[in-house]
Design an enzyme around this catalytic site. Structure first.
Site, PDB file in Angstrom:
ATOM      1  N   SER A 140     117.019   7.039  48.816  1.00 32.20           N
ATOM      2  CA  SER A 140     117.791   8.186  49.331  1.00 32.20           C
ATOM      3  C   SER A 140     117.309   8.537  50.728  1.00 32.20           C
ATOM      4  O   SER A 140     116.148   8.294  51.075  1.00 32.20           O
ATOM      5  CB  SER A 140     117.590   9.399  48.418  1.00 32.20           C
ATOM      6  N   TYR A 163     112.040  14.680  43.859  1.00 30.20           N
ATOM      7  CA  TYR A 163     112.992  13.700  44.403  1.00 30.20           C
ATOM      8  C   TYR A 163     112.460  13.103  45.699  1.00 30.20           C
ATOM      9  O   TYR A 163     112.504  11.881  45.901  1.00 30.20           O
ATOM     10  CB  TYR A 163     114.345  14.374  44.638  1.00 30.20           C
TER      11      TYR A 163
END
Ligand SMILES: NC(=O)c1ccc[n+]([C@@H]2O[C@H](COP(=O)([O-])OP(=O)(O)OC[C@H]3O[C@@H](n4cnc5c(N)ncnc54)[C@H](O)[C@@H]3O)[C@@H](O)[C@H]2O)c1
Length: 251
Positions: A140, A163
């Site tokens: 990401s 994350y």
């Protein structure tokens, strides 16, 4: 037909991006194996059903990944590529940094980064015996740059600490593995997508668009071209790379 007859396992293939990856693989001549916790019916996919197979798999469980590899390699005689696109999280995932407990941090890191580690390790053992292989990990942009917290003001969304840590870990693990596999004819790359449109609030979308160059948040099929390229022989000498697909968000 860049992927003609390639056998490609897509872990997380029942998800938002995973489904697009399955269609892209099949539409480019490949065979897509959907490996996911969530059962999916082929009727949901508008593709040639002969080129898709589902194997229920929890990629955080060693025996289930080994079972997946056994089933696919026996049926097709080989496995060309692995795509890691699962997104596991526990029920407390998504809290503000100050609210995240040590236990939740460890559990989420273990499920997500740990799952990518475990699936890479199992497939790499298989690929070493086979003499070749190709892995694409989905990371990401938030593994690349620090969060833009202003985007989330006035929404229930945030960018969880787990994350950021997990995705930067996946990007670095990708480089580690590519180098570890020197001389083994096994490539390991990753893609870092920008945010994907999924009914987010308009004020968030507008702020997000201001950081981008043309489109803003991407459509779920916008990552397909990069994935097919990395899975194909056209990218034969691309190894250990992180390809950012984000309409310039991280610039
Ligand atoms: N959607 C986005 O905006 C976005 C942006 C950048 C990166 N990504 C990354 O792309 C990947 C896919 O994201 P998505 O939006 O498709 O997520 P998603 O939640 O729609 O799909 C994830 C899939 O993973 C499966 N899964 C969860 N735990 C699993 C496990 N233990 N074993 C096997 N399968 C499991 C789920 O059943 C689901 O089908 C993730 O790694 C995510 O971090 C997503």
């Amino acid at each position: 037909m860049l992927l003609k007859d390639k056998v490609i396992v897509i872990i997380g293939g029942a998800g938002l991006l995973g489904r697009e990856f399955v269609s892209a693989v099949v539409n480019n001549g490949g065979v897509a194996i959907i490996a996911d916790l969530k059962e999916v019916s082929f009727q949901e996919f508008d593709i040639n059903h002969k080129q898709v197979k589902f194997v229920k798999t929890d990629f955080t469980r060693l025996e289930q990944i080994e079972n997946l590899i056994n089933i696919v390699s026996k049926e097709y005689g080989r496995i060309d590529c692995l795509v890691n696109s699962a997104y596991p999280r526990n029920q407390n995932y998504g809290r503000d940094f100050l609210e995240v407990t040590f236990e939740d941090f460890c559990e989420n890191a273990c499920l997500h980064l740990g799952g990518y580690f475990l699936s890479c390790q199992c497939f790499i053992k298989f690929f070493i015996n086979q003499g070749y292989g190709n892995i694409v990990n989905i990371a990401s942009i938030y593994g690349v740059v620090a969060p833009r917290f202003d985007l989330y003001t006035g929404t229930t969304m945030t960018m969880p600490i787990e994350y950021a840590v997990i995705k930067s870990g996946i990007i670095h693990m990708t480089k580690y593995l590519a180098k570890y596999l020197k001389g083994k004819n096994i490539r390991v790359n990753c893609i870092s997508p920008g945010g994907i449109l999924d009914k987010q609030p308009e004020k968030f979308l507008k702020r997000y668009r201001d950081y981008c160059l043309n489109k803003g948040m991407l459509s779920k099929s916008d990552i397909n071209g990069t994935l097919v390229f990395l899975l194909s022989d056209m990218s034969e000498f691309i190894n250990g790379q992180n390809i950012i697909v984000d309409d310039g968000f991280t610039l």
